[in-house]
Write a protein that holds these residues in place. Structure first.
Motif, short mmCIF file in Angstrom:
data_model
loop_
_atom_site.label_atom_id
_atom_site.label_comp_id
_atom_site.label_asym_id
_atom_site.label_seq_id
_atom_site.Cartn_x
_atom_site.Cartn_y
_atom_site.Cartn_z
N ALA A 159 16.83 -24.74 26.53
CA ALA A 159 16.06 -23.61 27.03
C ALA A 159 15.77 -22.61 25.91
CB ALA A 159 16.81 -22.92 28.17
N ARG A 160 16.76 -22.33 25.09
CA ARG A 160 16.55 -21.38 24.00
C ARG A 160 15.58 -21.92 22.95
NH1 ARG A 160 22.70 -19.82 24.60
NH2 ARG A 160 22.45 -17.78 25.60
N GLU A 161 15.61 -23.23 22.76
CA GLU A 161 14.72 -23.85 21.77
C GLU A 161 13.31 -24.05 22.30
OE1 GLU A 161 14.23 -28.17 19.47
OE2 GLU A 161 16.16 -27.63 20.36
N LEU A 162 13.18 -24.49 23.56
CA LEU A 162 11.89 -25.00 24.04
C LEU A 162 11.12 -24.06 24.94
CD1 LEU A 162 12.92 -28.72 24.71
CD2 LEU A 162 11.73 -27.78 22.72
N HIS A 163 11.79 -23.09 25.56
CA HIS A 163 11.03 -22.14 26.38
C HIS A 163 9.91 -21.46 25.59
CE1 HIS A 163 13.77 -21.45 30.15
NE2 HIS A 163 13.40 -22.71 29.99
N PRO A 164 10.14 -21.04 24.35
CA PRO A 164 9.05 -20.43 23.59
C PRO A 164 7.90 -21.39 23.29
CG PRO A 164 11.17 -19.81 22.64
CD PRO A 164 11.44 -20.90 23.63
N GLN A 165 8.16 -22.70 23.45
CA GLN A 165 7.11 -23.70 23.24
C GLN A 165 6.44 -24.12 24.55
OE1 GLN A 165 8.41 -26.93 20.58
NE2 GLN A 165 10.15 -25.64 19.96
N ASN A 166 6.70 -23.36 25.63
CA ASN A 166 6.09 -23.62 26.95
C ASN A 166 6.60 -24.90 27.59
OD1 ASN A 166 4.42 -22.61 29.03
ND2 ASN A 166 2.78 -24.01 28.47
N ILE A 167 7.83 -25.28 27.27
CA ILE A 167 8.49 -26.41 27.93
C ILE A 167 9.65 -25.83 28.73
CG2 ILE A 167 9.75 -28.57 27.62
CD1 ILE A 167 8.17 -28.96 25.01
N HIS A 168 9.56 -25.94 30.04
CA HIS A 168 10.49 -25.28 30.95
C HIS A 168 11.70 -26.18 31.18
CE1 HIS A 168 10.77 -22.77 34.93
NE2 HIS A 168 11.78 -22.53 34.11
N ILE A 169 12.89 -25.64 30.98
CA ILE A 169 14.14 -26.37 31.14
C ILE A 169 14.82 -25.89 32.41
CG2 ILE A 169 16.37 -26.97 30.13
CD1 ILE A 169 13.88 -27.91 28.54
N GLY A 170 15.28 -26.83 33.23
CA GLY A 170 15.99 -26.48 34.45
C GLY A 170 17.29 -27.24 34.59
N HIS A 171 18.39 -26.52 34.79
CA HIS A 171 19.69 -27.12 35.07
C HIS A 171 20.08 -26.70 36.48
CE1 HIS A 171 24.26 -27.14 34.86
NE2 HIS A 171 23.93 -28.40 34.62
N PHE A 172 20.31 -27.67 37.35
CA PHE A 172 20.58 -27.40 38.76
C PHE A 172 22.04 -27.70 39.06
CE2 PHE A 172 16.12 -27.94 38.30
CZ PHE A 172 15.54 -27.08 39.22
N VAL A 173 22.81 -26.66 39.32
CA VAL A 173 24.22 -26.82 39.66
C VAL A 173 24.30 -27.14 41.15
CG1 VAL A 173 26.48 -25.72 39.75
CG2 VAL A 173 24.89 -25.18 37.87
N ILE A 174 24.57 -28.38 41.47
CA ILE A 174 24.69 -28.81 42.86
C ILE A 174 26.15 -28.66 43.26
CG2 ILE A 174 24.24 -30.64 44.52
CD1 ILE A 174 21.74 -29.57 43.07
N ASP A 175 26.44 -27.62 44.04
CA ASP A 175 27.81 -27.30 44.40
C ASP A 175 28.03 -27.69 45.86
OD1 ASP A 175 30.37 -26.35 44.53
OD2 ASP A 175 29.82 -24.24 44.48
N GLY A 176 28.40 -28.93 46.08
CA GLY A 176 28.62 -29.42 47.44
C GLY A 176 28.19 -30.86 47.57
N VAL A 177 28.37 -31.39 48.75
CA VAL A 177 28.03 -32.79 49.04
C VAL A 177 26.57 -32.86 49.47
CG1 VAL A 177 28.53 -34.76 50.54
CG2 VAL A 177 30.39 -33.30 49.70
N ILE A 178 25.83 -33.82 48.91
CA ILE A 178 24.44 -34.04 49.31
C ILE A 178 24.41 -35.04 50.46
CG2 ILE A 178 22.17 -34.85 48.56
CD1 ILE A 178 22.91 -34.11 45.72
#
Length: 224
Positions: A159-178
């Motif tokens: 995110a720190r490297e690529l957000h300025p290059q218009n590449i969106h980074i997403g980390h999804f913390v899934i806390d629970g059972v799907i």
């Protein structure tokens, strides 16, 4: 038509993500070590199916060569993880190595090859499915914690490297059972995969002036 790639495709969350991306007009590629049970989803969404072991560099190179034939890569999603439970003194060391390769190294490979495609076009999104184990290490879950902590660190760095290059980074913390099925409403004690997928889609629609890099998702009743 832009392309969306899901690595680690299967039933549950990946199915919901594929349907949501298809509804947005993306051309889909679904990659997994075994795609034999994805024929119905491929027919429903028009997705191409690619057998790929995310730990394997040669497999990932071949996968992204196929991506290049489908059109510009707009979204890449990494879902695989491997869990080895047990006391640290009793764990099989080869199983731990495999778990870390699947959970973290494969994610790096996706980021590496996807970024090479997204940088020249000036946009894209890389989304990674994490877990609460990437925020706090639980007893008898050292291998999973190592893999998920590494994944979260990768995403924060990206995110720190690529957000300025218009590449969106997403980390999804899934806390629970799907919930395993998308066909019924599971209530508020487990996460519904369709609801998770909608959060991924909302993330893609964020305005660049207000980008997140991480979201935590949990059922209403989950303790944290």
């Amino acid at each position: 038509m832009t392309t969306a790639l899901i690595i680690g495709a299967g039933q549950g969350l990946s199915t919901s993500l594929a349907r949501a991306l298809h509804a947005r007009g993306h051309s889909l590629i679904l990659a997994a070590r075994d795609t034999s049970d994805l024929g119905g989803l491929a027919s429903e969404t028009g997705a191409a199916l690619i057998n790929c072991d995310a730990r394997n560099r040669d497999d990932m190179v071949r996968l992204f060569d196929t991506v290049d034939t489908k059109g510009p890569l707009d979204v890449a999603i990494y879902n695989p993880s491997a869990r080895v439970r047990g006391a640290v003194a009793d764990l099989d060391t080869e199983a731990v190595e495999n778990a870390i390769l699947v959970t973290a190294y494969g994610a790096f490979l996706m980021a590496h090859y996807a970024t090479k495609r997204m940088q020249p076009q000036g946009h894209g999104a890389l989304l990674f499915t994490g877990a609460s184990a990437g925020v706090k290490g639980f007893a008898n879950s050292s291998a999973f914690a190592m893999g998920k902590f590494a994944l979260r660190g990768l995403c924060q760095s990206l995110a720190r490297e690529l957000h300025p290059q218009n590449i969106h980074i997403g980390h999804f913390v899934i806390d629970g059972v799907i919930a395993k099925s998308t066909d019924s409403e599971p209530g508020n004690t487990v996460l519904h995969p369709d609801a998770i997928a909608q959060s991924y889609m909302h993330f893609l629609d964020q305005h660049p002036s207000s980008w997140a890099w991480e979201i935590e998702l949990r059922p209403q009743t989950e303790r944290f």
